[in-house]
Design a protein around this motif. Sequence first.
Motif, PDB file in Angstrom:
ATOM      1  N   SER A 170       3.699   2.773   5.640  1.00 31.27           N
ATOM      2  CA  SER A 170       4.392   3.771   4.825  1.00 31.27           C
ATOM      3  C   SER A 170       5.877   3.454   4.686  1.00 31.27           C
ATOM      4  CB  SER A 170       4.204   5.174   5.411  1.00 31.27           C
ATOM      5  OG  SER A 170       2.919   5.668   5.119  1.00 31.27           O
ATOM      6  N   GLN A 171       6.313   2.461   5.405  1.00 31.64           N
ATOM      7  CA  GLN A 171       7.678   1.953   5.226  1.00 31.64           C
ATOM      8  C   GLN A 171       7.941   1.623   3.767  1.00 31.64           C
ATOM      9  OE1 GLN A 171       8.389  -1.724   7.345  1.00 31.64           O
ATOM     10  NE2 GLN A 171      10.613  -1.472   7.269  1.00 31.64           N
ATOM     11  N   GLU A 206       6.803   1.021  -6.017  1.00 35.13           N
ATOM     12  CA  GLU A 206       6.455   0.582  -7.370  1.00 35.13           C
ATOM     13  C   GLU A 206       5.157   1.201  -7.878  1.00 35.13           C
ATOM     14  OE1 GLU A 206       8.461  -1.085  -9.156  1.00 35.13           O
ATOM     15  OE2 GLU A 206       9.920  -1.569  -7.585  1.00 35.13           O
ATOM     16  N   GLY A 207       4.502   2.026  -7.052  1.00 34.27           N
ATOM     17  CA  GLY A 207       3.272   2.673  -7.467  1.00 34.27           C
ATOM     18  C   GLY A 207       2.014   1.894  -7.149  1.00 34.27           C
ATOM     19  N   SER A 208       2.122   0.799  -6.412  1.00 34.24           N
ATOM     20  CA  SER A 208       0.966  -0.006  -6.033  1.00 34.24           C
ATOM     21  C   SER A 208       0.366   0.508  -4.727  1.00 34.24           C
ATOM     22  CB  SER A 208       1.372  -1.471  -5.863  1.00 34.24           C
ATOM     23  OG  SER A 208       1.910  -1.986  -7.065  1.00 34.24           O
ATOM     24  N   ALA A 209      -0.943   0.306  -4.573  1.00 31.33           N
ATOM     25  CA  ALA A 209      -1.625   0.731  -3.358  1.00 31.33           C
ATOM     26  C   ALA A 209      -1.065  -0.002  -2.145  1.00 31.33           C
ATOM     27  CB  ALA A 209      -3.123   0.491  -3.489  1.00 31.33           C
ATOM     28  N   ILE A 210      -0.873   0.727  -1.052  1.00 27.83           N
ATOM     29  CA  ILE A 210      -0.418   0.132   0.197  1.00 27.83           C
ATOM     30  C   ILE A 210      -1.639  -0.304   0.992  1.00 27.83           C
ATOM     31  CG2 ILE A 210       0.698   0.610   2.405  1.00 27.83           C
ATOM     32  CD1 ILE A 210       2.566   2.504   0.965  1.00 27.83           C
ATOM     33  N   LEU A 211      -1.592  -1.509   1.538  1.00 30.05           N
ATOM     34  CA  LEU A 211      -2.702  -2.051   2.311  1.00 30.05           C
ATOM     35  C   LEU A 211      -2.317  -2.170   3.776  1.00 30.05           C
ATOM     36  CD1 LEU A 211      -3.893  -4.916  -0.081  1.00 30.05           C
ATOM     37  CD2 LEU A 211      -4.652  -2.517  -0.015  1.00 30.05           C
ATOM     38  N   GLY A 215     -12.608  -2.755   7.670  1.00 27.31           N
ATOM     39  CA  GLY A 215     -13.192  -2.144   6.485  1.00 27.31           C
ATOM     40  C   GLY A 215     -12.202  -2.100   5.342  1.00 27.31           C
ATOM     41  N   ASP A 216     -12.155  -0.976   4.629  1.00 27.49           N
ATOM     42  CA  ASP A 216     -11.264  -0.803   3.490  1.00 27.49           C
ATOM     43  C   ASP A 216      -9.814  -0.917   3.944  1.00 27.49           C
ATOM     44  OD1 ASP A 216     -10.000  -0.148   1.155  1.00 27.49           O
ATOM     45  OD2 ASP A 216     -10.860   1.857   0.978  1.00 27.49           O
ATOM     46  N   LEU A 217      -9.063  -1.806   3.326  1.00 27.15           N
ATOM     47  CA  LEU A 217      -7.675  -2.036   3.743  1.00 27.15           C
ATOM     48  C   LEU A 217      -6.686  -1.049   3.142  1.00 27.15           C
ATOM     49  CD1 LEU A 217      -7.437  -5.938   3.572  1.00 27.15           C
ATOM     50  CD2 LEU A 217      -8.089  -4.482   5.506  1.00 27.15           C
ATOM     51  N   ALA A 218      -7.101  -0.300   2.122  1.00 25.14           N
ATOM     52  CA  ALA A 218      -6.182   0.632   1.474  1.00 25.14           C
ATOM     53  C   ALA A 218      -5.775   1.734   2.450  1.00 25.14           C
ATOM     54  CB  ALA A 218      -6.838   1.245   0.235  1.00 25.14           C
ATOM     55  N   LEU A 219      -4.484   2.001   2.513  1.00 23.85           N
ATOM     56  CA  LEU A 219      -3.989   3.055   3.395  1.00 23.85           C
ATOM     57  C   LEU A 219      -4.268   4.410   2.757  1.00 23.85           C
ATOM     58  CD1 LEU A 219      -2.543   4.003   5.907  1.00 23.85           C
ATOM     59  CD2 LEU A 219      -0.353   3.680   4.723  1.00 23.85           C
ATOM     60  N   ARG A 247      -6.566   3.888  12.451  1.00 22.66           N
ATOM     61  CA  ARG A 247      -5.135   3.758  12.174  1.00 22.66           C
ATOM     62  C   ARG A 247      -4.660   4.670  11.046  1.00 22.66           C
ATOM     63  NH1 ARG A 247      -2.818  -1.428  13.586  1.00 22.66           N
ATOM     64  NH2 ARG A 247      -1.907  -1.639  11.521  1.00 22.66           N
ATOM     65  N   LYS A 248      -5.587   5.107  10.194  1.00 24.85           N
ATOM     66  CA  LYS A 248      -5.204   5.961   9.066  1.00 24.85           C
ATOM     67  C   LYS A 248      -5.673   7.402   9.241  1.00 24.85           C
ATOM     68  CE  LYS A 248      -7.715   3.106   6.529  1.00 24.85           C
ATOM     69  NZ  LYS A 248      -8.372   2.433   5.371  1.00 24.85           N
ATOM     70  N   ALA A 249      -6.173   7.735  10.423  1.00 23.15           N
ATOM     71  CA  ALA A 249      -6.721   9.073  10.652  1.00 23.15           C
ATOM     72  C   ALA A 249      -5.609  10.103  10.826  1.00 23.15           C
ATOM     73  CB  ALA A 249      -7.623   9.067  11.879  1.00 23.15           C
ATOM     74  N   GLY A 250      -5.832  11.280  10.269  1.00 24.61           N
ATOM     75  CA  GLY A 250      -4.926  12.406  10.473  1.00 24.61           C
ATOM     76  C   GLY A 250      -3.927  12.597   9.362  1.00 24.61           C
ATOM     77  N   ALA A 251      -3.788  13.849   8.907  1.00 24.25           N
ATOM     78  CA  ALA A 251      -2.722  14.199   7.962  1.00 24.25           C
ATOM     79  C   ALA A 251      -1.379  14.018   8.653  1.00 24.25           C
ATOM     80  CB  ALA A 251      -2.898  15.648   7.501  1.00 24.25           C
ATOM     81  N   ARG A 252      -0.464  13.342   7.988  1.00 25.69           N
ATOM     82  CA  ARG A 252       0.850  13.067   8.584  1.00 25.69           C
ATOM     83  C   ARG A 252       1.821  14.212   8.294  1.00 25.69           C
ATOM     84  NH1 ARG A 252      -0.025   8.004  10.906  1.00 25.69           N
ATOM     85  NH2 ARG A 252      -2.315   7.907  10.790  1.00 25.69           N
ATOM     86  N   LEU A 253       2.880  14.277   9.108  1.00 31.89           N
ATOM     87  CA  LEU A 253       3.788  15.413   9.091  1.00 31.89           C
ATOM     88  C   LEU A 253       4.907  15.183   8.076  1.00 31.89           C
ATOM     89  CD1 LEU A 253       4.051  15.894  12.968  1.00 31.89           C
ATOM     90  CD2 LEU A 253       2.146  16.433  11.429  1.00 31.89           C
ATOM     91  N   GLY A 254       4.849  15.927   6.978  1.00 29.98           N
ATOM     92  CA  GLY A 254       5.831  15.727   5.915  1.00 29.98           C
ATOM     93  C   GLY A 254       6.683  16.934   5.624  1.00 29.98           C
ATOM     94  N   LYS A 255       6.636  17.951   6.477  1.00 31.89           N
ATOM     95  CA  LYS A 255       7.376  19.188   6.202  1.00 31.89           C
ATOM     96  C   LYS A 255       8.866  18.910   6.043  1.00 31.89           C
ATOM     97  CE  LYS A 255       8.173  23.853   8.062  1.00 31.89           C
ATOM     98  NZ  LYS A 255       7.629  24.887   8.976  1.00 31.89           N
TER      99      LYS A 255
END
Length: 333
Positions: free
Chosen positions: A125-126, A169-174, A180-184, A199-207
Motif C-alpha cells: 500500500s506504499q 496511477e490507478g493500476s492494480a497493486i500486486l 495464489g492471486d497476487l492482487a492486493l 497477508r491481505k486479511a482484514g479491513a485496514r484502519l483508515g479512519k
Amino acid sequence: MDLSSSPLGTSMDAYRINQYAALGLLSKLYLNAEVYTGTPKYTEAAIAAGYVIDNGGYMLSDSSVTVPNAGKRPAVASDPDNLEGYAALFAPNNQNNPEMIWSIAYDNVTGGGMNFAQMSLHYSSQFTWNIANQPWNGYAALEEFYNSYDAADSRKKANFIVGPQLDYEGSAILDYAASGDLALDYIPAIDELYPNSSRKAGARLGKFSFRQGQVDNMDNDYPIIRLGDLYLIRAEGNARAAGNWSLALTDVNTIRARAGVSAMSTVTADAFLAERGREMFMEVTRRQDLIRFGQWGSSWWEKTNSDAYRTVFPIPQEQITASNGSLTQNPGY
C-alpha cells in the motif's frame, strides 16, 4: 453550571483547554464514576456534556464541513476531491474542524508520534499514497465489528480500507510474496492470527486518513474531547440516571443522522454500546466502555474470557518501592 469564576476562557482553540474542554473531561470522569469510586454520577455526566453541547458554539462535522482530500489520486476516479462530514473530522487537514473541543496537534515535522499508516497498511500500500517508508502490514479490524456497520453508514467507508487496492496511477497493486492471486485485495475476513494469517486479511484502519507523500509521522489532529462523544455521554448519562434507555434515543439518533443511517425507534444497553463502538472506533474509549457495561471480561474472536481483577491495571513495582509502604499491589498481580 456557573463558570463565571473559572480562570479558563471560552475561546475556541482546540489546542488549549477552555471551559468546555474541562467540562468535557469532567463528563467522562462522571460517566465512569461508579466504576472508579462506587458512587454513580450519571446525572452530573449528562449535565456537564449537555452544557457544552448547548453553550460551547461547537457543531457536529456534518455534510456542510469539507476539506480537500489530501490522499486523492488524480488517476483514480473514485477518489473524491473533498472529504466531508465524519471523514473530514479525522483527515490530515482537520485542524479547523468545528467538532474539535480539545485535540492533540500531530504534525509530520514538529509533532510526531502518530503512525497509523505504518501500523495498519500492507507493505505494498506504499504505492497508493506514495508513502516514504514501507508499512508493516499490522493492525486490522475484527470482521464481526466491520460487519456491524450498516452498508449505508458513512463511518464504514471512512473507518476502513477494503477491496482491491490501486496505486497512484490507478493500476492494480500486486503482492509478489502472496500465494495464489497476487492482487492486493483487503478482505474483511481474518483466517487466523500470526504466523499463518493471510497477508491481505482484514479491513485496514483508515479512519485517520492518509495523504499523498505520507511519511511515518501523520498530520491528523487527534481528538481528546469532541462534540460527537459528548452527545453519546449525555445520552448514556440520562439513560442510566433514570434507568430508561429510551431517553438516549434523541442524542443517539443525532449521531446516526450524521452517519446517514436510519433513526433507531428503540435502544437497549447492548445496542447503545454497539453504536458507541461504531462512532468512537480508534479513539481509545473502548476499554473503559466495556468495563462500564460489564463486558470487558467477555470472550470475542481469538480472545478468551479474562478475570475480573484485570479491570484494574497493576501498579508498577518502581512506584510501589518509592511509596515506602503506602502502596500495595492490586489484587491478582
